[in-house]
Design a protein around this motif. Sequence first.
Motif, short mmCIF file in Angstrom:
data_model
loop_
_atom_site.label_atom_id
_atom_site.label_comp_id
_atom_site.label_asym_id
_atom_site.label_seq_id
_atom_site.Cartn_x
_atom_site.Cartn_y
_atom_site.Cartn_z
N VAL A 31 0.87 -1.17 0.00
CA VAL A 31 0.00 0.00 0.00
C VAL A 31 0.91 1.23 0.00
O VAL A 31 1.64 1.47 0.96
CB VAL A 31 -0.96 0.02 1.21
N ASP A 32 0.86 1.95 -1.11
CA ASP A 32 1.76 3.08 -1.31
C ASP A 32 1.50 4.16 -0.26
O ASP A 32 0.39 4.68 -0.15
CB ASP A 32 1.53 3.63 -2.73
N GLN A 33 2.53 4.48 0.54
CA GLN A 33 2.46 5.53 1.57
C GLN A 33 1.61 5.16 2.79
O GLN A 33 1.12 6.05 3.49
CB GLN A 33 1.98 6.87 0.96
N GLU A 72 11.42 6.87 -1.16
CA GLU A 72 10.55 7.12 -2.31
C GLU A 72 10.00 5.80 -2.83
O GLU A 72 10.46 4.72 -2.44
CB GLU A 72 11.33 7.83 -3.42
N THR A 73 9.05 5.91 -3.77
CA THR A 73 8.28 4.75 -4.21
C THR A 73 9.10 3.64 -4.84
O THR A 73 9.00 2.48 -4.43
CB THR A 73 7.17 5.22 -5.17
N ILE A 74 9.92 3.96 -5.84
CA ILE A 74 10.66 2.87 -6.49
C ILE A 74 11.69 2.29 -5.54
O ILE A 74 11.97 1.08 -5.58
CB ILE A 74 11.35 3.34 -7.81
N VAL A 169 -1.56 0.90 -10.20
CA VAL A 169 -1.81 2.12 -10.97
C VAL A 169 -0.47 2.66 -11.48
O VAL A 169 -0.35 3.08 -12.62
CB VAL A 169 -2.54 3.18 -10.11
N LYS A 170 0.56 2.61 -10.62
CA LYS A 170 1.87 3.16 -11.00
C LYS A 170 2.71 2.11 -11.74
O LYS A 170 2.85 0.98 -11.25
CB LYS A 170 2.64 3.58 -9.75
N ASP A 171 3.34 2.51 -12.83
CA ASP A 171 4.24 1.59 -13.54
C ASP A 171 5.32 1.07 -12.60
O ASP A 171 5.60 -0.12 -12.55
CB ASP A 171 4.84 2.25 -14.80
N THR A 310 -3.52 5.59 -1.72
CA THR A 310 -3.15 6.15 -0.42
C THR A 310 -2.04 7.19 -0.59
O THR A 310 -2.00 8.21 0.10
CB THR A 310 -2.72 5.03 0.54
N ASP A 311 -1.14 6.93 -1.53
CA ASP A 311 -0.05 7.87 -1.79
C ASP A 311 -0.55 9.17 -2.40
O ASP A 311 -0.24 10.26 -1.91
CB ASP A 311 0.99 7.23 -2.71
N TYR A 312 -1.33 9.06 -3.46
CA TYR A 312 -1.81 10.30 -4.11
C TYR A 312 -2.68 11.12 -3.16
O TYR A 312 -2.56 12.34 -3.10
CB TYR A 312 -2.57 9.95 -5.40
N ALA A 357 4.39 -1.51 3.04
CA ALA A 357 4.30 -0.23 2.33
C ALA A 357 5.68 0.18 1.85
O ALA A 357 6.69 -0.20 2.45
CB ALA A 357 3.72 0.85 3.23
N ASP A 358 5.70 0.96 0.78
CA ASP A 358 6.98 1.37 0.20
C ASP A 358 7.63 2.51 0.99
O ASP A 358 8.81 2.77 0.86
CB ASP A 358 6.81 1.75 -1.28
N HIS A 359 6.84 3.19 1.82
CA HIS A 359 7.34 4.27 2.67
C HIS A 359 6.18 4.79 3.50
O HIS A 359 5.03 4.41 3.25
CB HIS A 359 7.93 5.44 1.84
N GLY A 360 6.48 5.64 4.47
CA GLY A 360 5.44 6.28 5.25
C GLY A 360 5.16 7.67 4.71
O GLY A 360 5.14 7.86 3.48
N THR A 498 5.11 15.67 1.33
CA THR A 498 6.02 14.90 0.47
C THR A 498 6.93 14.04 1.35
O THR A 498 7.61 14.55 2.22
CB THR A 498 6.93 15.83 -0.36
N HIS A 499 6.94 12.73 1.10
CA HIS A 499 7.84 11.82 1.81
C HIS A 499 9.19 11.81 1.11
O HIS A 499 9.38 12.48 0.11
CB HIS A 499 7.22 10.42 1.83
N GLY A 500 10.11 10.99 1.60
CA GLY A 500 11.42 10.89 0.96
C GLY A 500 12.58 11.14 1.92
O GLY A 500 13.73 11.23 1.49
ZN LIG Z 1 5.20 5.53 -2.85
#
Ligand SMILES: [Zn+2]
Length: 565
Positions: A31-33, A72-74, A169-171, A310-312, A357-360, A498-500
């Motif tokens: 689940v993204d973010q 970040e996501t990737i 949704v994201k490539d 969730t990310d967007y 998740a890929d990040h918080g 913005t995360h990262g």
């Molecule tokens: Zn992400």
Amino acid sequence: MLFCLTAASCAQESGSSARQAPPRLILQITVDQLRGDLLWRYQDRFGEGGFRYLLDEGTVYLDAHHRHANTETIVGHTTLATGADPSAHGMVANVWLDRSAGVLTYNVEDARYPILTEGAGVDLATEIDPTQRAARSDGRSPSAIQVSTFSDELKLFYGRESKIFGVSVKDRGAISMAGHTGKAFWFSKQSGEFITSRYYYERYPDWVTEWNSRKPAEAYAGESWRLLHDASTYLFGDADDRPYETVLPGFGRTFPHEFGDPSDRYFTTLLTVSPAGDELTLDFAKALIDAEEIGADEVPDYLSVSFSVTDYVGHVFGPSSLESEDNILRLDRTLAELFQFVEQRVGLENTLIVLSADHGAPEAPGYLSDLGFEAAYVDPGSFDRTTAIESLKAQFGIGEELITTYFHPYLYLNRELISQRGLDQGTVEAAVADVLTQFDGIFLAISSSALREGRTPDFPVVQTILRNFSPARSGDIYIVFEPNRFINNFDGLTVASTHGSPWRYDTYVPLIFVGAGIPAQRVARPVQTVDVAPTLSLLIGAKPPSGSVGVPLSEVVQYLSGFRR
Ligand SMILES: [Zn+2]
């Protein structure tokens, strides 16, 4: 291979030849973010069969974190997929500077493999994802991932027999998880369809063409995102309208959020900033499970579903907003529908699910300020114009060209010019990093020369930057902003959060394993996301992914007492 349903049955079976089949399906959900605390904040509000199934029936890690700096996501997806740090898997950022070509590169772009649908690539006029906008080609592949994924290892272990798919949704959410040997599908905001590239297929499978021809996105025409429950039942029920929330055209800051019509230029974009994006992903995943006969035989198959909404929603409205709250309650329903479908087709007892998740995410500075907590957005563009940087340029005899570019998290210096002037690259890097560290809002700026030569302080944040360091792709200076400070302006689009960062709100993620005899338990010891892939490998008996540095999670693997090999 033996999967015991309980510790007692393990003990009983260990002396016998009784063996339980491996799971028919490994379902990896990202689940993204989804920051680690969000499930606990809303746990009493979940319905049956979604998050509840995971929290009640699974092994739930309470203290799971990413251990790299650039959350970040990737970077997060590839870490979950490979068990490797970005320093090894190579996905150090969503975007990095390709020094040989002298241009910014989007992580999964690959001009050799065009997408199969003409005109379904990124449209710069409407794309709101700043990282997608950096891509120079519509081609996509996992070629930049330098190591194997768990899904690759499963494929290698079972040869042609194991089916491997990634959907999002994201490539980058699909491609990273499917690895080098799987197949990936993602959503095109241009065409409103799920698409793929020539890396995976010469032409679409019939079922994909059929799914797309139904035009499921258009079913949302004239619809809107409305609250699932009465506003008074929400934690943020009286906080819908906040000045720091982003106003997307026609979508507004308050419920209901109107999608408009398919002819509107932002129609599909708005679907991805609402629960509709995850519903479409679910619908596509269900069609895939049926058409590809996922989990239909004894050979384990792998399906990754990365839910991007969730990310967007977090970026646009902040993670502590009425929109974010409603989205998570709706995602709970989406997950329940997915699990019910898997139960019917494969059986949940035959399915090992892992969710993370890929990040918080950070809180929106406006939300923090409302509560008396100092926070602010930063503008790195202004740093280049400061007196301190100007005097540095004068000192080195280099003008505007000293800094080639800044793209989070790296600053890239003009190496050719530095060399032509007879200057030492490390000396210039150190001088720029020193000046940057003095700026308000910057916590730390650390030069790549210092990382390469081991001249770094032994400091937890520096360790996370080292794990993010790839000599070929990392920039010359890694910039870490102070906690609760980040960039929110991307080509004129300002977002709430913005995360990262390497701070704990960005590294903290849920981690839950359920099914295949894994017991229900809560585990409080700290674990890391690099542990996920080697755990899955050990469960199957496949070798760990090639760059994996994680440790198999003992609470998950201790219930195995025998292997077929
Ligand atoms: Zn992400």
